[in-house]
Design a protein around this motif. Sequence first.
Motif, PDB file in Angstrom:
ATOM      1  N   THR A 108     -14.129 -18.240   2.413  1.00  0.00           N
ATOM      2  CA  THR A 108     -13.793 -19.657   2.587  1.00  0.00           C
ATOM      3  C   THR A 108     -14.948 -20.523   2.096  1.00  0.00           C
ATOM      4  OG1 THR A 108     -14.585 -19.514   4.888  1.00  0.00           O
ATOM      5  CG2 THR A 108     -12.220 -19.303   4.529  1.00  0.00           C
ATOM      6  N   TRP A 162     -16.334 -24.302   2.318  1.00  0.00           N
ATOM      7  CA  TRP A 162     -16.178 -25.489   3.155  1.00  0.00           C
ATOM      8  C   TRP A 162     -16.719 -26.710   2.417  1.00  0.00           C
ATOM      9  CZ3 TRP A 162     -13.522 -25.326   7.718  1.00  0.00           C
ATOM     10  CH2 TRP A 162     -13.134 -24.043   8.122  1.00  0.00           C
ATOM     11  N   ALA A 178     -16.956 -23.704  10.479  1.00  0.00           N
ATOM     12  CA  ALA A 178     -16.250 -24.766  11.203  1.00  0.00           C
ATOM     13  C   ALA A 178     -16.875 -25.020  12.561  1.00  0.00           C
ATOM     14  CB  ALA A 178     -14.775 -24.404  11.359  1.00  0.00           C
ATOM     15  N   PHE A 197     -11.689 -26.575   4.161  1.00  0.00           N
ATOM     16  CA  PHE A 197     -12.057 -25.445   3.306  1.00  0.00           C
ATOM     17  C   PHE A 197     -10.992 -25.213   2.247  1.00  0.00           C
ATOM     18  CE2 PHE A 197      -8.943 -23.210   5.792  1.00  0.00           C
ATOM     19  CZ  PHE A 197      -8.537 -22.145   5.009  1.00  0.00           C
TER      20      PHE A 197
END
Length: 442
Positions: free
Chosen positions: A157, A159, A289, A306
């Motif tokens: 991921t 971000w 997160a 993301f």
Amino acid sequence: MMRRRTTLLTSCTALALALGATACGSGEPVSAGGGDKALSGQTVTVAGVWSGTEQKNFQKVLDAFTAKTGAKTQFMSTGDNVSTVVGSKIEGGNAPDVVMVPQVGVLQQFAEEGWLEPLSDTAQQSIDAGFASVWRTYGSVDDTLYGLYFKAAHKSTVWYSPDALAQAGVEAPSTYDEMLKAGRTVSDSGLAAFAVAGQDGWTLTDWFENVYLSQAGPEKYDALATHELKWTDPSVVEALTTLGKLFKDKQLIAGGQKAALNTDFPGSVEKVFGPEPEAGMVYEGDFVAGVAHDQFGRTIGEDANFFPFPAVDGGTAPVVSGGDAAVVLKDGKNAKAGMKLVEFLATPEAAAVWAGAGGFLSPNKKLDLGAYGDDVTRATAESLVGAGDSVRFDMSDQAPAAFGGTKGTGEWKLLQDFLRDPSDPKATAARLEAAAAKAYRD
């Protein structure tokens, strides 16, 4: 290693937990109430790396087990050096019943030492029914299943600050080249493209693994992870060359290579989501997160979001994961009750408890996505589960710790050296092979 972070408990899920109702939007029970209390008077001891919020959230799961079975639980935080702590406990005659093992290599070590009980038929049936077969593979040694992967991380991921990308007029990219192009546009608008946490060598292994899995494919990834393929293979040199284009581009990295080597993981998140942003994007796992929310007050899905790590050179977008596997020790004082705990952890009922509390992803495909407290976590969980058997476990976590998991040596140090000077990928590949050969031989 920093692998996990947390978010908030939603009122809907909190109510469900309190009343023994169903998960929000699902028909599956969340509460563990109504059990037969068959283990009343017994105690299960559990060891794991978690502390702070993670430990508190896992305790909610243990409390649900207590409510269901009557067994008391005791949790012991080991810190990062799980194998040393557990080994000393076994030698001292005080072994825990269950250990939450954070690395494939450690699980394999425990099995080879003869410390582990094979999982029960009940646990195995739950795993076969609810998990992609790749998770059984990573929990097995010599075709014997020892580990249940209860908690997972999604490490593919990227971000970003929606404001930063909007100001630059770019959208989330779908290829690696598009990502670098978007990054240069972000840089032209006044922010660096990426904050890179080069002070923590494990973040650099994650960068490499995502590039390598997409570019070289899963078969070579598996072979390199077990050292059946040498690090001098042309595919490794190619991946390092691709990564080097990012590392040496001062327009893309906040503060350049020197600043990156002095930035740890929380610092990299701060450079994107802190009060004085220096970059528009930061690559790392879903646990970004938690830092963005808990430390910098960002609302996930609004001012922090993301996109999946993009495909490299026409390959498939990678899905790299990590995770914590529950194993049962033969020398635990209550291994039978410990096995009952693992059987409980294999159910969507157990996963729903922590999913509601936040900071958690489950590889259990039977867990209703409604159990997660926000849309972004639901999206990461859906991506992880949806990847099925194409998920690949963090390569450095599969390697001997001397190569893949030790600060200041092995892969961590050599990739830091490569970040400092990415001019010779072939030489770096040769150094990686020398370090890997020694670690696997020892």
